[in-house]
Write a protein that holds these residues in place. Structure first.
Motif, PDB file in Angstrom:
ATOM      1  N   CYS A 194       0.834  -1.200   0.000  1.00  0.00           N
ATOM      2  CA  CYS A 194       0.000   0.000   0.000  1.00  0.00           C
ATOM      3  C   CYS A 194       0.867   1.247   0.000  1.00  0.00           C
ATOM      4  N   ALA A 195       0.609   2.128  -0.964  1.00  0.00           N
ATOM      5  CA  ALA A 195       1.335   3.395  -1.042  1.00  0.00           C
ATOM      6  C   ALA A 195       0.332   4.493  -1.357  1.00  0.00           C
ATOM      7  N   THR A 196      -0.374   4.924  -0.338  1.00  0.00           N
ATOM      8  CA  THR A 196      -1.425   5.927  -0.503  1.00  0.00           C
ATOM      9  C   THR A 196      -1.266   7.012   0.553  1.00  0.00           C
ATOM     10  N   LEU A 197      -2.077   8.052   0.425  1.00  0.00           N
ATOM     11  CA  LEU A 197      -2.165   9.082   1.456  1.00  0.00           C
ATOM     12  C   LEU A 197      -3.499   8.964   2.186  1.00  0.00           C
ATOM     13  N   ALA A 198      -4.022   7.735   2.268  1.00  0.00           N
ATOM     14  CA  ALA A 198      -5.344   7.499   2.854  1.00  0.00           C
ATOM     15  C   ALA A 198      -5.370   7.863   4.332  1.00  0.00           C
ATOM     16  N   GLN A 199      -6.530   8.318   4.764  1.00  0.00           N
ATOM     17  CA  GLN A 199      -6.745   8.623   6.174  1.00  0.00           C
ATOM     18  C   GLN A 199      -7.794   7.701   6.791  1.00  0.00           C
ATOM     19  N   GLN A 200      -8.290   6.739   6.007  1.00  0.00           N
ATOM     20  CA  GLN A 200      -9.210   5.711   6.485  1.00  0.00           C
ATOM     21  C   GLN A 200      -8.689   4.354   6.033  1.00  0.00           C
ATOM     22  N   PRO A 201      -8.887   3.287   6.847  1.00  0.00           N
ATOM     23  CA  PRO A 201      -8.355   1.965   6.497  1.00  0.00           C
ATOM     24  C   PRO A 201      -8.843   1.469   5.142  1.00  0.00           C
ATOM     25  N   LEU A 202      -7.937   0.831   4.418  1.00  0.00           N
ATOM     26  CA  LEU A 202      -8.242   0.223   3.126  1.00  0.00           C
ATOM     27  C   LEU A 202      -8.165  -1.295   3.198  1.00  0.00           C
ATOM     28  N   VAL A 203      -7.099  -1.821   3.805  1.00  0.00           N
ATOM     29  CA  VAL A 203      -6.898  -3.268   3.916  1.00  0.00           C
ATOM     30  C   VAL A 203      -7.519  -3.768   5.211  1.00  0.00           C
ATOM     31  N   ARG A 204      -8.316  -4.847   5.102  1.00  0.00           N
ATOM     32  CA  ARG A 204      -8.991  -5.403   6.282  1.00  0.00           C
ATOM     33  C   ARG A 204      -8.425  -6.781   6.602  1.00  0.00           C
ATOM     34  N   ARG A 205      -8.203  -7.014   7.892  1.00  0.00           N
ATOM     35  CA  ARG A 205      -7.659  -8.302   8.335  1.00  0.00           C
ATOM     36  C   ARG A 205      -8.531  -9.458   7.889  1.00  0.00           C
ATOM     37  N   ALA A 206      -9.834  -9.264   7.848  1.00  0.00           N
ATOM     38  CA  ALA A 206     -10.748 -10.347   7.481  1.00  0.00           C
ATOM     39  C   ALA A 206     -10.488 -10.867   6.073  1.00  0.00           C
ATOM     40  N   CYS A 207      -9.816 -10.069   5.252  1.00  0.00           N
ATOM     41  CA  CYS A 207      -9.573 -10.466   3.862  1.00  0.00           C
ATOM     42  C   CYS A 207      -8.192 -11.086   3.654  1.00  0.00           C
ATOM     43  N   LEU A 208      -7.343 -11.069   4.665  1.00  0.00           N
ATOM     44  CA  LEU A 208      -5.984 -11.582   4.516  1.00  0.00           C
ATOM     45  C   LEU A 208      -5.944 -13.085   4.727  1.00  0.00           C
ATOM     46  N   ARG A 209      -5.415 -13.806   3.750  1.00  0.00           N
ATOM     47  CA  ARG A 209      -5.316 -15.265   3.905  1.00  0.00           C
ATOM     48  C   ARG A 209      -3.952 -15.636   4.478  1.00  0.00           C
ATOM     49  N   ALA A 210      -3.850 -16.845   4.963  1.00  0.00           N
ATOM     50  CA  ALA A 210      -2.600 -17.327   5.554  1.00  0.00           C
ATOM     51  C   ALA A 210      -1.463 -17.212   4.544  1.00  0.00           C
ATOM     52  N   GLY A 211      -0.311 -16.777   5.025  1.00  0.00           N
ATOM     53  CA  GLY A 211       0.877 -16.694   4.187  1.00  0.00           C
ATOM     54  C   GLY A 211       1.074 -15.373   3.482  1.00  0.00           C
ATOM     55  N   THR A 212       0.123 -14.454   3.615  1.00  0.00           N
ATOM     56  CA  THR A 212       0.227 -13.162   2.931  1.00  0.00           C
ATOM     57  C   THR A 212       1.270 -12.271   3.609  1.00  0.00           C
ATOM     58  N   HIS A 213       1.947 -11.496   2.797  1.00  0.00           N
ATOM     59  CA  HIS A 213       2.818 -10.440   3.327  1.00  0.00           C
ATOM     60  C   HIS A 213       2.163  -9.101   3.023  1.00  0.00           C
ATOM     61  N   VAL A 214       2.019  -8.252   4.056  1.00  0.00           N
ATOM     62  CA  VAL A 214       1.387  -6.948   3.918  1.00  0.00           C
ATOM     63  C   VAL A 214       2.437  -5.869   4.133  1.00  0.00           C
ATOM     64  N   ASP A 215       2.500  -4.947   3.190  1.00  0.00           N
ATOM     65  CA  ASP A 215       3.488  -3.867   3.196  1.00  0.00           C
ATOM     66  C   ASP A 215       2.739  -2.545   3.258  1.00  0.00           C
ATOM     67  N   LEU A 216       2.850  -1.830   4.366  1.00  0.00           N
ATOM     68  CA  LEU A 216       2.131  -0.566   4.562  1.00  0.00           C
ATOM     69  C   LEU A 216       3.137   0.568   4.607  1.00  0.00           C
ATOM     70  N   ILE A 217       3.205   1.347   3.543  1.00  0.00           N
ATOM     71  CA  ILE A 217       4.244   2.371   3.460  1.00  0.00           C
ATOM     72  C   ILE A 217       3.680   3.777   3.291  1.00  0.00           C
ATOM     73  N   GLY A 218       2.352   3.913   3.162  1.00  0.00           N
ATOM     74  CA  GLY A 218       1.787   5.241   2.938  1.00  0.00           C
ATOM     75  C   GLY A 218       1.509   6.018   4.208  1.00  0.00           C
ATOM     76  N   SER A 219       1.139   5.338   5.275  1.00  0.00           N
ATOM     77  CA  SER A 219       0.752   6.006   6.518  1.00  0.00           C
ATOM     78  C   SER A 219       2.001   6.346   7.328  1.00  0.00           C
ATOM     79  N   PHE A 220       2.458   7.608   7.221  1.00  0.00           N
ATOM     80  CA  PHE A 220       3.664   8.004   7.947  1.00  0.00           C
ATOM     81  C   PHE A 220       3.400   9.149   8.909  1.00  0.00           C
ATOM     82  N   GLN A 221       2.094   9.457   9.148  1.00  0.00           N
ATOM     83  CA  GLN A 221       1.715  10.455  10.131  1.00  0.00           C
ATOM     84  C   GLN A 221       0.542   9.905  10.952  1.00  0.00           C
ATOM     85  N   PRO A 222       0.334  10.433  12.164  1.00  0.00           N
ATOM     86  CA  PRO A 222      -0.671   9.845  13.065  1.00  0.00           C
ATOM     87  C   PRO A 222      -2.085   9.818  12.513  1.00  0.00           C
ATOM     88  N   PHE A 223      -2.436  10.749  11.632  1.00  0.00           N
ATOM     89  CA  PHE A 223      -3.810  10.816  11.133  1.00  0.00           C
ATOM     90  C   PHE A 223      -4.015   9.999   9.858  1.00  0.00           C
TER      91      PHE A 223
END
Length: 309
Positions: A194-223
């Motif tokens: 994920c490389a966004t400037l989103a301020q609301q969640p996009l990826v949900r744990r309920a959708c992640l299957r076993a073995g997935t790697h999640v890379d979150l690089i857009g959220s770099f500020q508290p909001f």
């Protein structure tokens, strides 16, 4: 003082050289003070801000200035702009002014790929790119340097931007297409980046299957947010630096909700590079890598650009 424009900077940062350069920097170490973060203006649910990121080691001192204007997309402009100044650390003499946008884009993608070399399954081949901005354009090529990426799907809240990036990746030789349903695409991916400037969640744990790697690089500020709290509840969590625990909304929110704690972080990227943690331990493990960016990465990239002069 030499000046390196965007094209020259990009040409001197191929991923097969940049990823090892980042790993060397994390192994060798450098001095990295905490970044300065200044809010310039607030309005319409967005915050315009300035980041100042210094780093130095024997030989070189570098400072990156980054402006973040989330509303720029409505004007057809990138949300981030940056410049990088490299100095001689022995005497403070300015050596180079380098295009900071290319440094940011390419070192960010390279750092994610470096982390994935420890955290993604060896047989991972289906990549989902969430976002279609400048950093997103570099993610598939970076990941292809460390894993056999055969399929790439792109999701963006503006479908036309996702289509443009998918077409660009296809032209570059990837089997790429647009993901119309984000949840469905997450369920099928081996790697979600994920490389966004989103301020609301996009990826949900309920959708992640076993073995997935999640890379979150857009959220770099508290909001800022790219994932829900549950993504951190029962997964193996890694960060680029400890600073992520104080800066990233993706971490601060689940900590505040009581579903995650600071001591559950398994390792930083530095610890992975120094082989102080093995990274992924089982094929079924869901790994989450949360990055806010490190000034040491910028310095490594700037040194690589300058060394080619």
């Amino acid at each position: 003082m030499q000046i390196f424009d965007s094209a020259t900077t990009a040409s001197r940062l191929p991923f097969d050289r940049l990823i090892p350069a980042l790993e060397r920097m994390f192994v060798q170490g450098c001095t990295v003070p905490r970044r300065h973060n200044h809010i310039l203006r607030e309005g319409d649910g967005t915050k315009d801000s300035l980041l100042i990121m210094p780093a130095w080691q024997d030989g070189y001192l570098g400072i990156k200035h980054v402006t973040i204007f989330p509303g720029n997309g409505a004007q057809g402009l990138p949300g981030l702009h940056s410049t990088y100044t490299l100095y001689d650390a022995a005497n403070g003499v300015p050596l180079a002014l380098i295009d900071g946008d290319q440094i940011t884009v390419r070192r960010t993608a390279a750092a994610s790929a470096l982390a994935a070399s420890f955290l993604a399954r060896q047989d991972a081949h289906r990549l989902l790119v969430v976002g279609a901005g400048n950093v997103a354009t570099a993610l598939a090529p970076a990941y292809a340097a460390v894993r056999d990426i055969r399929q790439v799907y792109v999701w963006d809240r503006h479908p036309e931007k996702a289509r443009a990036l998918a077409d660009r990746l296809t032209a570059d030789g990837f089997d790429a297409d647009v993901a119309m349903d984000l949840d469905a695409a997450v369920r099928e991916a081996d790697i979600v980046t994920c490389a966004t400037l989103a301020q609301q969640p996009l990826v949900r744990r309920a959708c992640l299957r076993a073995g997935t790697h999640v890379d979150l690089i857009g959220s770099f500020q508290p909001f800022m947010r790219e994932s829900d709290d549950a993504t951190f509840a029962d997964t193996s969590v890694f960060v680029d630096t400890e600073e992520a625990l104080d800066k990233a909304g993706d971490l601060l929110s689940p900590i505040a909700a009581g579903v995650f704690s600071r001591d559950r972080v398994l390792a930083t990227l530095e610890a992975l590079c120094r082989r102080q943690h093995p990274g992924r331990r089982t094929p079924e493990e869901i790994t989450v890598y949360k990055a806010v960016g490190a000034a040491s990465e910028d310095l490594a990239a700037a040194m690589l650009v300058y060394a080619g002069s």
